[in-house]
Design a protein around this motif. Structure first.
Motif, PDB file in Angstrom:
ATOM      1  N   PHE A 170       0.823  -1.204   0.000  1.00 16.38           N
ATOM      2  CA  PHE A 170       0.000   0.000   0.000  1.00 16.38           C
ATOM      3  C   PHE A 170       0.861   1.260   0.000  1.00 16.38           C
ATOM      4  O   PHE A 170       0.504   2.263  -0.621  1.00 16.38           O
ATOM      5  CB  PHE A 170      -0.977  -0.013   1.183  1.00 16.38           C
ATOM      6  N   TRP A 171       2.013   1.219   0.679  1.00 14.81           N
ATOM      7  CA  TRP A 171       2.916   2.374   0.631  1.00 14.81           C
ATOM      8  C   TRP A 171       3.450   2.584  -0.778  1.00 14.81           C
ATOM      9  O   TRP A 171       3.647   3.724  -1.218  1.00 14.81           O
ATOM     10  CB  TRP A 171       4.051   2.236   1.632  1.00 14.81           C
ATOM     11  N   ILE A 172       3.699   1.508  -1.516  1.00 16.08           N
ATOM     12  CA  ILE A 172       4.136   1.639  -2.908  1.00 16.08           C
ATOM     13  C   ILE A 172       3.062   2.358  -3.720  1.00 16.08           C
ATOM     14  O   ILE A 172       3.353   3.281  -4.491  1.00 16.08           O
ATOM     15  CB  ILE A 172       4.479   0.259  -3.512  1.00 16.08           C
ATOM     16  N   LEU A 173       1.813   1.965  -3.543  1.00 18.62           N
ATOM     17  CA  LEU A 173       0.697   2.623  -4.228  1.00 18.62           C
ATOM     18  C   LEU A 173       0.625   4.106  -3.854  1.00 18.62           C
ATOM     19  O   LEU A 173       0.522   4.980  -4.727  1.00 18.62           O
ATOM     20  CB  LEU A 173      -0.622   1.923  -3.883  1.00 18.62           C
ATOM     21  N   VAL A 174       0.676   4.399  -2.575  1.00 13.76           N
ATOM     22  CA  VAL A 174       0.594   5.790  -2.103  1.00 13.76           C
ATOM     23  C   VAL A 174       1.721   6.629  -2.695  1.00 13.76           C
ATOM     24  O   VAL A 174       1.497   7.735  -3.197  1.00 13.76           O
ATOM     25  CB  VAL A 174       0.615   5.843  -0.554  1.00 13.76           C
ATOM     26  N   ASN A 175       2.931   6.111  -2.642  1.00 17.60           N
ATOM     27  CA  ASN A 175       4.072   6.874  -3.146  1.00 17.60           C
ATOM     28  C   ASN A 175       3.978   7.100  -4.648  1.00 17.60           C
ATOM     29  O   ASN A 175       4.374   8.159  -5.148  1.00 17.60           O
ATOM     30  CB  ASN A 175       5.380   6.174  -2.780  1.00 17.60           C
ATOM     31  N   THR A 176       3.444   6.125  -5.375  1.00 17.89           N
ATOM     32  CA  THR A 176       3.268   6.262  -6.813  1.00 17.89           C
ATOM     33  C   THR A 176       2.325   7.421  -7.144  1.00 17.89           C
ATOM     34  O   THR A 176       2.551   8.164  -8.104  1.00 17.89           O
ATOM     35  CB  THR A 176       2.724   4.940  -7.404  1.00 17.89           C
ATOM     36  N   VAL A 177       1.287   7.596  -6.354  1.00 19.59           N
ATOM     37  CA  VAL A 177       0.315   8.674  -6.566  1.00 19.59           C
ATOM     38  C   VAL A 177       0.845  10.004  -6.013  1.00 19.59           C
ATOM     39  O   VAL A 177       0.642  11.062  -6.612  1.00 19.59           O
ATOM     40  CB  VAL A 177      -1.039   8.304  -5.913  1.00 19.59           C
ATOM     41  N   ALA A 178       1.525   9.955  -4.886  1.00 19.54           N
ATOM     42  CA  ALA A 178       1.947  11.185  -4.202  1.00 19.54           C
ATOM     43  C   ALA A 178       3.057  11.929  -4.933  1.00 19.54           C
ATOM     44  O   ALA A 178       3.082  13.171  -4.907  1.00 19.54           O
ATOM     45  CB  ALA A 178       2.394  10.853  -2.775  1.00 19.54           C
ATOM     46  N   VAL A 179       3.965  11.226  -5.577  1.00 22.14           N
ATOM     47  CA  VAL A 179       5.102  11.902  -6.230  1.00 22.14           C
ATOM     48  C   VAL A 179       4.625  12.956  -7.230  1.00 22.14           C
ATOM     49  O   VAL A 179       5.003  14.125  -7.123  1.00 22.14           O
ATOM     50  CB  VAL A 179       6.071  10.884  -6.878  1.00 22.14           C
ATOM     51  N   PRO A 180       3.789  12.608  -8.209  1.00 17.14           N
ATOM     52  CA  PRO A 180       3.354  13.658  -9.139  1.00 17.14           C
ATOM     53  C   PRO A 180       2.456  14.712  -8.488  1.00 17.14           C
ATOM     54  O   PRO A 180       2.487  15.883  -8.883  1.00 17.14           O
ATOM     55  CB  PRO A 180       2.617  12.894 -10.245  1.00 17.14           C
ATOM     56  N   LEU A 181       1.664  14.318  -7.491  1.00 19.78           N
ATOM     57  CA  LEU A 181       0.818  15.288  -6.797  1.00 19.78           C
ATOM     58  C   LEU A 181       1.667  16.363  -6.126  1.00 19.78           C
ATOM     59  O   LEU A 181       1.425  17.561  -6.297  1.00 19.78           O
ATOM     60  CB  LEU A 181      -0.063  14.589  -5.753  1.00 19.78           C
ATOM     61  N   TYR A 182       2.659  15.959  -5.366  1.00 23.57           N
ATOM     62  CA  TYR A 182       3.492  16.927  -4.652  1.00 23.57           C
ATOM     63  C   TYR A 182       4.335  17.755  -5.612  1.00 23.57           C
ATOM     64  O   TYR A 182       4.512  18.958  -5.406  1.00 23.57           O
ATOM     65  CB  TYR A 182       4.361  16.219  -3.611  1.00 23.57           C
ATOM     66  N   ALA A 183       4.823  17.146  -6.673  1.00 24.73           N
ATOM     67  CA  ALA A 183       5.589  17.897  -7.669  1.00 24.73           C
ATOM     68  C   ALA A 183       4.715  18.963  -8.321  1.00 24.73           C
ATOM     69  O   ALA A 183       5.177  20.089  -8.573  1.00 24.73           O
ATOM     70  CB  ALA A 183       6.163  16.954  -8.720  1.00 24.73           C
ATOM     71  N   SER A 184       3.436  18.645  -8.554  1.00 28.43           N
ATOM     72  CA  SER A 184       2.537  19.612  -9.187  1.00 28.43           C
ATOM     73  C   SER A 184       2.250  20.821  -8.296  1.00 28.43           C
ATOM     74  O   SER A 184       1.831  21.867  -8.791  1.00 28.43           O
ATOM     75  CB  SER A 184       1.218  18.930  -9.582  1.00 28.43           C
ATOM     76  N   ARG A 185       2.500  20.701  -7.007  1.00 25.83           N
ATOM     77  CA  ARG A 185       2.301  21.825  -6.068  1.00 25.83           C
ATOM     78  C   ARG A 185       3.621  22.527  -5.760  1.00 25.83           C
ATOM     79  O   ARG A 185       3.678  23.402  -4.900  1.00 25.83           O
ATOM     80  CB  ARG A 185       1.663  21.340  -4.764  1.00 25.83           C
ATOM     81  N   GLY A 186       4.688  22.142  -6.446  1.00 22.59           N
ATOM     82  CA  GLY A 186       5.984  22.779  -6.231  1.00 22.59           C
ATOM     83  C   GLY A 186       6.727  22.246  -5.021  1.00 22.59           C
ATOM     84  O   GLY A 186       7.728  22.831  -4.607  1.00 22.59           O
ATOM     85  N   LEU A 187       6.270  21.152  -4.455  1.00 23.64           N
ATOM     86  CA  LEU A 187       6.932  20.547  -3.296  1.00 23.64           C
ATOM     87  C   LEU A 187       7.944  19.520  -3.817  1.00 23.64           C
ATOM     88  O   LEU A 187       7.797  18.312  -3.636  1.00 23.64           O
ATOM     89  CB  LEU A 187       5.897  19.901  -2.372  1.00 23.64           C
ATOM     90  N   TYR A 188       8.975  20.035  -4.469  1.00 24.98           N
ATOM     91  CA  TYR A 188       9.914  19.170  -5.189  1.00 24.98           C
ATOM     92  C   TYR A 188      10.742  18.282  -4.267  1.00 24.98           C
ATOM     93  O   TYR A 188      11.003  17.129  -4.597  1.00 24.98           O
ATOM     94  CB  TYR A 188      10.813  20.002  -6.096  1.00 24.98           C
ATOM     95  N   LEU A 189      11.163  18.795  -3.140  1.00 25.94           N
ATOM     96  CA  LEU A 189      11.908  17.967  -2.198  1.00 25.94           C
ATOM     97  C   LEU A 189      11.026  16.821  -1.703  1.00 25.94           C
ATOM     98  O   LEU A 189      11.450  15.667  -1.653  1.00 25.94           O
ATOM     99  CB  LEU A 189      12.429  18.790  -1.022  1.00 25.94           C
ATOM    100  N   THR A 190       9.794  17.137  -1.359  1.00 27.75           N
ATOM    101  CA  THR A 190       8.857  16.125  -0.886  1.00 27.75           C
ATOM    102  C   THR A 190       8.597  15.089  -1.977  1.00 27.75           C
ATOM    103  O   THR A 190       8.596  13.879  -1.707  1.00 27.75           O
ATOM    104  CB  THR A 190       7.543  16.787  -0.425  1.00 27.75           C
ATOM    105  N   ALA A 191       8.395  15.532  -3.212  1.00 28.14           N
ATOM    106  CA  ALA A 191       8.175  14.609  -4.326  1.00 28.14           C
ATOM    107  C   ALA A 191       9.389  13.706  -4.523  1.00 28.14           C
ATOM    108  O   ALA A 191       9.246  12.491  -4.714  1.00 28.14           O
ATOM    109  CB  ALA A 191       7.868  15.385  -5.605  1.00 28.14           C
ATOM    110  N   PHE A 192      10.587  14.287  -4.472  1.00 28.42           N
ATOM    111  CA  PHE A 192      11.808  13.496  -4.633  1.00 28.42           C
ATOM    112  C   PHE A 192      11.926  12.451  -3.528  1.00 28.42           C
ATOM    113  O   PHE A 192      12.232  11.285  -3.779  1.00 28.42           O
ATOM    114  CB  PHE A 192      13.042  14.405  -4.636  1.00 28.42           C
ATOM    115  N   LEU A 193      11.670  12.864  -2.295  1.00 23.81           N
ATOM    116  CA  LEU A 193      11.794  11.913  -1.189  1.00 23.81           C
ATOM    117  C   LEU A 193      10.726  10.823  -1.249  1.00 23.81           C
ATOM    118  O   LEU A 193      10.995   9.675  -0.920  1.00 23.81           O
ATOM    119  CB  LEU A 193      11.772  12.649   0.146  1.00 23.81           C
ATOM    120  N   TYR A 194       9.521  11.160  -1.703  1.00 27.10           N
ATOM    121  CA  TYR A 194       8.495  10.132  -1.867  1.00 27.10           C
ATOM    122  C   TYR A 194       8.893   9.129  -2.950  1.00 27.10           C
ATOM    123  O   TYR A 194       8.554   7.949  -2.872  1.00 27.10           O
ATOM    124  CB  TYR A 194       7.119  10.744  -2.141  1.00 27.10           C
TER     125      TYR A 194
END
Length: 187
Positions: free
Chosen positions: A141-165
């Motif tokens: 489930f964490w793999i699923l969450v991270n797969t969805v979260a990376v582009p979401l956070y990048a789209s909000r300019g949270l690039y460090l968060t997207a990279f770490l996810y």
């Protein structure tokens, strides 16, 4: 621009996630600190489902800490597999909850990407509940969450968060394999 709040939140979250993968009880207090900081960051980014999620993570951090230490009649909770029955109802319930919460955010807030944000919320809760019970399948489930979260956070300019996810995605795969080995050893 990556600010000090995003950096501090990610330091706490990274420590938590790495410690969870290594089956360390210290995952819980480091997670509580990181989640408190993420609450502020996500509120500032209009990711309201993620704000609610951080509140859940803080509460579940306390409960998880206690369960890991004394969850098996006073002994440390062992790593085991989730039953097929529990997984069979968790997935459709998660999809339904994602749709319902996404609709609430869509119609009643100015949330950015309410359904995608809701999927991160709901399936993070599912993963966290499984993690709290030391179920191997939490990592899927964490793999699923991270797969969805990376582009979401990048789209909000949270690039460090997207990279770490994205890094957490790799950690979830490694941790899944490690926990499977630990569960086999315990059985």
């Amino acid at each position: 621009m990556i600010g000090p709040l995003e950096i501090a939140a990610n330091v706490g979250a990274t420590a938590c996630i790495l410690l969870a993968g290594r089956n360390s009880v210290h995952t819980w207090w480091t997670g509580i600190v990181g989640c408190a900081l993420f609450t502020v960051l996500f509120y500032q980014s209009n990711l309201y489902a993620d704000v609610a999620l951080q509140g859940f993570f803080i509460v579940s951090g306390v409960v998880g800490w206690l369960q890991w230490r004394r969850g098996a009649q006073g002994a440390e909770l062992p790593i085991t597999h989730a039953s097929v029955t529990s997984l069979a109802w968790l997935v459709p319930a998660g999809v339904a909850a994602t749709a319902a919460y996404g609709a609430l955010l869509h119609y009643f807030t100015n949330a950015y990407a309410p359904f995608i944000d809701s999927a991160v919320l709901v399936f993070s809760i599912v993963a966290q509940l499984l993690l709290m019970r030391r179920k191997v399948e939490n990592w899927a489930f964490w793999i699923l969450v991270n797969t969805v979260a990376v582009p979401l956070y990048a789209s909000r300019g949270l690039y460090l968060t997207a990279f770490l996810y994205a890094c957490y995605w790799v950690n979830a795969i490694v941790s899944w394999l490690w926990w499977r080995r630990l569960a086999r050893k315990a059985a």
